[in-house]
Design a protein around this motif. Structure first.
Motif, PDB file in Angstrom:
ATOM      1  N   PRO A 105      70.228  34.208  70.879  1.00  0.00           N
ATOM      2  CA  PRO A 105      71.456  33.931  71.623  1.00  0.00           C
ATOM      3  C   PRO A 105      72.467  33.171  70.770  1.00  0.00           C
ATOM      4  CG  PRO A 105      69.761  32.384  72.258  1.00  0.00           C
ATOM      5  CD  PRO A 105      69.121  33.344  71.295  1.00  0.00           C
ATOM      6  N   PRO A 106      73.692  33.053  71.251  1.00  0.00           N
ATOM      7  CA  PRO A 106      74.699  32.285  70.521  1.00  0.00           C
ATOM      8  C   PRO A 106      74.221  30.872  70.214  1.00  0.00           C
ATOM      9  CG  PRO A 106      75.736  33.532  72.287  1.00  0.00           C
ATOM     10  CD  PRO A 106      74.255  33.702  72.454  1.00  0.00           C
ATOM     11  N   GLY A 107      74.504  30.442  68.994  1.00  0.00           N
ATOM     12  CA  GLY A 107      74.133  29.104  68.569  1.00  0.00           C
ATOM     13  C   GLY A 107      72.729  28.969  68.017  1.00  0.00           C
ATOM     14  N   LYS A 108      71.933  30.027  68.106  1.00  0.00           N
ATOM     15  CA  LYS A 108      70.552  29.982  67.635  1.00  0.00           C
ATOM     16  C   LYS A 108      70.395  30.807  66.349  1.00  0.00           C
ATOM     17  CE  LYS A 108      68.968  27.565  71.135  1.00  0.00           C
ATOM     18  NZ  LYS A 108      68.387  26.213  70.982  1.00  0.00           N
ATOM     19  N   GLY A 109      69.214  30.702  65.765  1.00  0.00           N
ATOM     20  CA  GLY A 109      68.885  31.469  64.575  1.00  0.00           C
ATOM     21  C   GLY A 109      67.579  30.966  63.996  1.00  0.00           C
ATOM     22  N   ILE A 110      66.933  31.802  63.215  1.00  0.00           N
ATOM     23  CA  ILE A 110      65.728  31.382  62.486  1.00  0.00           C
ATOM     24  C   ILE A 110      66.228  30.954  61.110  1.00  0.00           C
ATOM     25  CG2 ILE A 110      63.413  32.068  61.730  1.00  0.00           C
ATOM     26  CD1 ILE A 110      63.493  34.233  63.902  1.00  0.00           C
ATOM     27  N   VAL A 111      66.789  29.752  61.049  1.00  0.00           N
ATOM     28  CA  VAL A 111      67.705  29.396  59.973  1.00  0.00           C
ATOM     29  C   VAL A 111      67.017  28.874  58.718  1.00  0.00           C
ATOM     30  CG1 VAL A 111      69.590  28.957  61.579  1.00  0.00           C
ATOM     31  CG2 VAL A 111      68.088  27.078  60.916  1.00  0.00           C
ATOM     32  N   ASN A 112      65.770  28.438  58.808  1.00  0.00           N
ATOM     33  CA  ASN A 112      65.098  27.904  57.624  1.00  0.00           C
ATOM     34  C   ASN A 112      64.585  29.037  56.738  1.00  0.00           C
ATOM     35  OD1 ASN A 112      65.408  25.106  58.134  1.00  0.00           O
ATOM     36  ND2 ASN A 112      63.753  25.190  59.632  1.00  0.00           N
ATOM     37  N   TRP A 113      64.737  28.867  55.443  1.00  0.00           N
ATOM     38  CA  TRP A 113      64.259  29.864  54.494  1.00  0.00           C
ATOM     39  C   TRP A 113      62.726  29.858  54.460  1.00  0.00           C
ATOM     40  CZ3 TRP A 113      67.350  33.416  52.404  1.00  0.00           C
ATOM     41  CH2 TRP A 113      68.729  33.174  52.466  1.00  0.00           C
ATOM     42  N   HIS A 114      62.142  31.045  54.369  1.00  0.00           N
ATOM     43  CA  HIS A 114      60.689  31.131  54.424  1.00  0.00           C
ATOM     44  C   HIS A 114      60.222  32.459  53.838  1.00  0.00           C
ATOM     45  CE1 HIS A 114      62.179  33.116  58.105  1.00  0.00           C
ATOM     46  NE2 HIS A 114      61.068  33.849  58.074  1.00  0.00           N
ATOM     47  N   ILE A 115      58.917  32.541  53.601  1.00  0.00           N
ATOM     48  CA  ILE A 115      58.249  33.820  53.393  1.00  0.00           C
ATOM     49  C   ILE A 115      57.315  34.015  54.578  1.00  0.00           C
ATOM     50  CG2 ILE A 115      58.474  33.781  50.887  1.00  0.00           C
ATOM     51  CD1 ILE A 115      55.576  32.881  50.686  1.00  0.00           C
ATOM     52  N   ASP A 116      56.817  35.230  54.766  1.00  0.00           N
ATOM     53  CA  ASP A 116      56.100  35.545  55.999  1.00  0.00           C
ATOM     54  C   ASP A 116      54.585  35.482  55.878  1.00  0.00           C
ATOM     55  OD1 ASP A 116      58.249  35.860  57.688  1.00  0.00           O
ATOM     56  OD2 ASP A 116      58.462  37.996  57.280  1.00  0.00           O
ATOM     57  N   ASP A 117      54.077  35.026  54.765  1.00  0.00           N
ATOM     58  CA  ASP A 117      52.622  35.019  54.614  1.00  0.00           C
ATOM     59  C   ASP A 117      52.257  33.986  53.566  1.00  0.00           C
ATOM     60  OD1 ASP A 117      49.885  35.965  54.820  1.00  0.00           O
ATOM     61  OD2 ASP A 117      50.716  37.894  55.421  1.00  0.00           O
ATOM     62  N   ALA A 118      51.013  34.019  53.137  1.00  0.00           N
ATOM     63  CA  ALA A 118      50.607  33.180  52.017  1.00  0.00           C
ATOM     64  C   ALA A 118      51.397  33.581  50.776  1.00  0.00           C
ATOM     65  CB  ALA A 118      49.111  33.346  51.767  1.00  0.00           C
ATOM     66  N   LEU A 119      51.486  32.665  49.825  1.00  0.00           N
ATOM     67  CA  LEU A 119      52.108  32.995  48.543  1.00  0.00           C
ATOM     68  C   LEU A 119      51.095  33.784  47.719  1.00  0.00           C
ATOM     69  CD1 LEU A 119      54.573  32.626  46.696  1.00  0.00           C
ATOM     70  CD2 LEU A 119      53.487  30.533  45.839  1.00  0.00           C
TER      71      LEU A 119
END
Length: 261
Positions: A105-119
């Motif tokens: 929705p407005p004002g939201k987001g998955i804003v932190n940088w990340h990877i989706d699994d183990a390195l």
């Protein structure tokens, strides 16, 4: 790119850059239908009041395991040319490991940088790597994301990636800020993009007045476990396999016997 869906060239670009874009994968009316289903699912009180093991909503923006909810989501698992491209990258015995619908929705987001699994490849840090052809660093898991609403401007909170970061051998700082310029994957409803799970990425904040919708299906190589909570106790609901092709059944996890059983 010599054609809109030149799969061999797209796969090479994916290995080199850590992501790839495919325009106009599904018609706009199909995207509209999936968007309506996402909103219906989100508004369903059972999503919030059902048993804890159902775990259907994460962070109030991610609807889990939507393939259980409606065949229209399930059938996206084998959508061409995406599934052939996924099998080209991960191998013919790969499977789907999760499928979520995102409602930002407005004002939201998955804003932190990340990877989706183990390195997976920490040894790559500081080592120049060949990323295409026979020497490509293998991809073990990836996300296929299909825009269900227009995300064709920065204000709508597009997915952002750091090009070639899958070859860095590092995790990103878990922060909304990075000292480098990201690439925004702008898309119209029906466009799709693939992102390597090792590629640094995030969902930029939605600064518009409308909700952003996205279907994300993750795939993994055969040895990567499927991520269906509660994991060891998970059972595919009755009806999900009804009418499924052999390919779809395998992508849902119905594999032939293998070296470990």
């Amino acid at each position: 790119m010599t054609g809109p869906h030149d799969l061999a060239e797209i796969a090479d670009s994916f290995h080199e850059n850590g992501f790839a874009v495919l325009p106009s994968v599904i018609p706009s009316d199909t995207a509209d239908h999936l968007r309506v289903l996402t909103e219906q699912r989100y508004q369903d009180p059972q999503v919030r009041t059902g048993p804890a093991e159902h775990d259907m909503l994460r962070g109030d923006v991610s609807l889990m395991r939507v393939f259980e909810y409606h065949p229209a989501f399930r059938d996206m698992i084998t959508m061409e040319p995406l599934v052939t491209l996924v099998e080209t990258i991960l191998g013919p015995d790969c499977h789907m490991i999760s499928q979520n619908a995102l409602r930002i929705p407005p004002g939201k987001g998955i804003v932190n940088w990340h990877i989706d699994d183990a390195l997976f490849f920490p040894f790559l840090e500081g080592i120049p790597s060949v990323s295409t052809g026979d020497n490509a660093i293998p991809c073990f898991t990836l996300n296929v994301m299909i825009a269900l609403s227009d995300i064709d401007d920065e204000q709508y909170g597009p997915t952002q990636v750091i090009t070639k970061s899958h070859l860095s051998g590092q995790r990103p700082p878990y922060s909304p800020d990075l000292p480098t310029t990201p690439t925004s994957l702008l898309a119209r409803a029906g466009d799709a993009y693939l992102v390597n799970s090792q590629t640094w990425h995030r969902g930029a904040p939605n600064q518009s007045e409308r909700t952003r919708y996205l279907l994300t299906t993750a795939y993994g190589r055969r040895f990567i476990s499927q991520r269906f909570y509660p994991f060891i106790g998970y059972r595919l609901p009755d009806g999900v396999l009804e009418g499924a092709s052999e390919r779809l059944a395998r992508l849902l996890g119905q594999h032939d016997k293998g070296p470990y059983g």
